[in-house]
Design a protein around this motif. Structure first.
Motif, PDB file in Angstrom:
ATOM      1  N   PHE A  56      53.359 113.249 -13.601  1.00  0.00           N
ATOM      2  CA  PHE A  56      53.989 114.101 -12.599  1.00  0.00           C
ATOM      3  C   PHE A  56      52.937 114.944 -11.890  1.00  0.00           C
ATOM      4  CE2 PHE A  56      57.081 113.110 -15.791  1.00  0.00           C
ATOM      5  CZ  PHE A  56      58.230 112.857 -15.070  1.00  0.00           C
ATOM      6  N   SER A 116      54.845 110.757 -10.052  1.00  0.00           N
ATOM      7  CA  SER A 116      53.807 110.206  -9.176  1.00  0.00           C
ATOM      8  C   SER A 116      53.272 108.857  -9.646  1.00  0.00           C
ATOM      9  CB  SER A 116      52.632 111.184  -9.077  1.00  0.00           C
ATOM     10  OG  SER A 116      51.988 111.308 -10.336  1.00  0.00           O
ATOM     11  N   LYS A 133      56.984 116.365  -9.621  1.00  0.00           N
ATOM     12  CA  LYS A 133      57.605 115.130  -9.129  1.00  0.00           C
ATOM     13  C   LYS A 133      56.887 113.918  -9.710  1.00  0.00           C
ATOM     14  CE  LYS A 133      60.460 117.212  -6.386  1.00  0.00           C
ATOM     15  NZ  LYS A 133      61.890 117.139  -6.551  1.00  0.00           N
ATOM     16  N   GLN A 186      60.800 109.312  -6.990  1.00  0.00           N
ATOM     17  CA  GLN A 186      60.011 110.449  -6.512  1.00  0.00           C
ATOM     18  C   GLN A 186      60.860 111.690  -6.273  1.00  0.00           C
ATOM     19  OE1 GLN A 186      57.862 108.826  -3.181  1.00  0.00           O
ATOM     20  NE2 GLN A 186      56.131 108.272  -4.457  1.00  0.00           N
ATOM     21  N   GLN A 187      62.151 111.517  -6.053  1.00  0.00           N
ATOM     22  CA  GLN A 187      62.992 112.684  -5.822  1.00  0.00           C
ATOM     23  C   GLN A 187      63.403 113.367  -7.119  1.00  0.00           C
ATOM     24  OE1 GLN A 187      64.058 109.527  -5.173  1.00  0.00           O
ATOM     25  NE2 GLN A 187      66.133 109.261  -5.911  1.00  0.00           N
ATOM     26  N   TYR A 188      63.146 112.718  -8.265  1.00  0.00           N
ATOM     27  CA  TYR A 188      63.531 113.293  -9.555  1.00  0.00           C
ATOM     28  C   TYR A 188      62.438 114.199 -10.099  1.00  0.00           C
ATOM     29  CZ  TYR A 188      67.176 109.743  -9.508  1.00  0.00           C
ATOM     30  OH  TYR A 188      68.245 108.972  -9.162  1.00  0.00           O
ATOM     31  N   THR A 189      62.870 115.259 -10.748  1.00  0.00           N
ATOM     32  CA  THR A 189      61.920 116.161 -11.389  1.00  0.00           C
ATOM     33  C   THR A 189      61.622 115.653 -12.794  1.00  0.00           C
ATOM     34  OG1 THR A 189      63.651 117.547 -12.344  1.00  0.00           O
ATOM     35  CG2 THR A 189      62.885 118.129 -10.124  1.00  0.00           C
TER      36      THR A 189
END
Length: 105
Positions: free
Chosen positions: A95, A101, A99, A59-62
């Motif tokens: 996403f 999802s 982020k 979740q912290q990755y774009t």
């Protein structure tokens, strides 16, 4: 003994032999299909667990980060990039607000 009696017994023996063979083949196919279905169900559960883990850990990755990681892992993969979706060989990364999802396999 008459020739027709001998040929009748030979035909009867062949008929019984072929019926036993087809019965065995049908039972073998049924058992094989059952084991195949159980294996598929187990793999589906494992993929579901991995999807949940990927979403929770990623979740912290774009979207850009995920795309970069996917290209590093498999340089020859066919990657389709859309606005809120990355599709890699049938695995879809969704996403929301940039982020990760959801992951579908």
């Amino acid at each position: 003994m008459n020739k027709w009696k001998v040929s009748s017994f030979v035909a009867l023996a062949l008929l019984i032999t072929t019926n036993i063979f087809w019965l065995y083949s049908a039972i073998d196919a049924g058992v094989t299909y059952t084991y195949q279905q159980v294996s598929l169900d187990e793999k589906s559960k494992a993929v579901g667990m991995l999807e949940a883990l990927v979403v929770k850990g990623g979740q912290q990755y774009t979207k850009k980060d995920i795309l970069h990681i996917l290209r590093q892992v498999n340089k020859d993969a066919f990657i389709v990039e859309e606005e809120n979706l990355i599709d890699v060989d049938g695995v879809k990364f969704f996403f929301v607000n940039g982020k990760l999802s959801e992951v579908e396999g």
